[in-house]
Design an enzyme around this catalytic site. Sequence first.
Site, PDB file in Angstrom:
ATOM      1  CB  CYS A  56      50.543 -47.039  33.065  1.00 16.65           C
ATOM      2  SG  CYS A  56      49.281 -48.261  32.715  1.00 16.65           S
ATOM      3  CG  LEU A  86      44.736 -46.981  36.810  1.00 15.25           C
ATOM      4  CD1 LEU A  86      44.446 -47.305  38.271  1.00 15.25           C
ATOM      5  CD2 LEU A  86      44.511 -45.492  36.542  1.00 15.25           C
ATOM      6  CG  ASN A 145      50.640 -42.945  31.000  1.00 18.33           C
ATOM      7  OD1 ASN A 145      49.598 -43.383  31.461  1.00 18.33           O
ATOM      8  ND2 ASN A 145      51.037 -41.698  31.205  1.00 18.33           N
ATOM      9  N   GLY A 146      48.405 -44.393  28.751  1.00 23.64           N
ATOM     10  CA  GLY A 146      47.323 -43.695  28.069  1.00 23.64           C
ATOM     11  C   GLY A 146      46.245 -44.643  27.587  1.00 23.64           C
ATOM     12  CB  THR A 200      47.035 -20.689  37.686  1.00 23.22           C
ATOM     13  OG1 THR A 200      45.636 -20.902  37.614  1.00 23.22           O
ATOM     14  CG2 THR A 200      47.714 -21.317  36.485  1.00 23.22           C
ATOM     15  NE  ARG A 246      46.669 -18.318  43.201  1.00 22.24           N
ATOM     16  CZ  ARG A 246      46.494 -17.094  42.729  1.00 22.24           C
ATOM     17  NH1 ARG A 246      45.651 -16.901  41.709  1.00 22.24           N
ATOM     18  NH2 ARG A 246      47.125 -16.073  43.266  1.00 22.24           N
TER      19      ARG A 246
END
Length: 538
Positions: free
Chosen positions: A2, A48, A71-72, A305, A308
């Site tokens: 979420c 979600l 959230n989690g 990084t 990428r």
Amino acid sequence: MCGILAIIGRGKDEALVKQLSKRMSHRGPDESDLHVTENGHILSHERLSIIDLNTGKQPIQGTDKAWMVHNGEIYNHQELRDTVLKGHTFRTHSDSEVIVHLYETFGYDFCHLLDGMFAFVVVNGDDYIAGRDPLGVKPLYYGLDERGRIYFASEMKALSDQCQTFSTFPPGHYYTPQTGFVKYYRPKWENAANAVEEVNYEAIRQTLTQAVEKRLMSDVPVGVLLSGGLDSSLTSSIAARLMKEKGQVLHSFSIGLDANAPDTVAAKRVAEFLGTQHHEIYFTIEQGIEILDKLIWHLETYDVTSVRASTPMYFLSEAIAQKGIKVVLSGEGADEIFGGYLYFRNAPSEADFQKETIERVQKLFTADLLRADKSTMAHGIEARVPFLDKKFLELAITIKPEEKQPKTYDGIEKYILRKAFDTPQQPYLPDSVLWRQKEQFSDGVGYNWIDTLIEYCSKMVTDEEMERAEERFPYNTPATKEAYYYRSVFSKHFPQRSAAQTVRKWIPKWQENTDPSGRANAAHIMADTAIAQMKLEV
């Protein structure tokens, strides 16, 4: 699972808060809601749906006046319901609801009881608590506006233009108006002197299996990110075994520039060995370059990084979402725990090796965890990371450093992990994959990806701009044209100094070439490629 936004303080326009929250709608595309408390504080949530699809809508009210957003995932929520919260009446079947009831029972002192990944805010009258999981698997930011209101948000974009100052909420902490920040997660492994344990290969196998099993908790389909490297292949192997016992087939996903990319080839071999329903995704370098602006807006970082590696992960997540899968297992954390990056073999001493593993784990929230969360959540996909399970961490990091990379085995990275799952009677993986050399994700999708990206950025940034880089970016001045280009895009979206200060650059130690690519290390089997020869001033 979420996106959350909480504003503590009266007078904020409700319609504006909805707009701010919607900046994170990609994190929760299923539904959204907002609650204004009796005291004028605001909690907003972009959902979600993964657990309790029908009644788990947030914000969630506790027994009385307390409300929360989260959230989690809380993997031990049922255990908590059956034990310390046995006398409570619950409004939903959501794993999240246990948080508000723990607050009602224990006050501020409950984060250590949670087993999972989380960022949450509970509000009760004018009292409140915000907390973040031990390692920062889930992102959280906080800030203050001109009227002294305090904000908490899953992503920086929801508060960056509203707050005078803001920062990253530290992992393993909670915050209350009475205590300020409190560090609740104090594992013994943070002290390098405690790394004195003998390796127990059976315990490694059992604990990692348990970590994978609890992360299969879901009311929606679960898949795996399979790069063909050791970490993702092991989590895939364990998950495939567990799901097979239930008569289920695991979906695995890999990505590369083409079918001949190093990771694509290895992932296909693993998928065939495990019998997963495998999906190969391809992207072009041109597509990757085209989405850099949007990607950096999602990532909220200019770390080289991270950008990428997040590009292929972004495309992979998009394809996974199109398949209807909302949860994936990922291999983040193993390299940090076991010293898996190639530069670790250059550690001056065992003590330096151990200290670096600890520091890398502690800083995961600034790099790999940030990338894993935001590049997947850009498409409403939740990534779960078994290697960062608290019990597994406590077991693995305290093993003697000389056993993690024994000199008798020529510095084979993550030797313990490979050895633990080298079981000929019931093999977890083919030997060619189990003992495959470390290949960083942004390299494994195809070496041309990074090489062309460096070339593109060099064309986009002039020599004159690089000469004046310190003048334009006095804080965390970029050292290469690639870094300068990402920083320019980031600054367009997040011009505040506070935003720049949330970013930490990932730089390998103990090697002459400090480019974050694994191919910059002389130990790489392709060390004579362009990236290994590249000088810092390029």
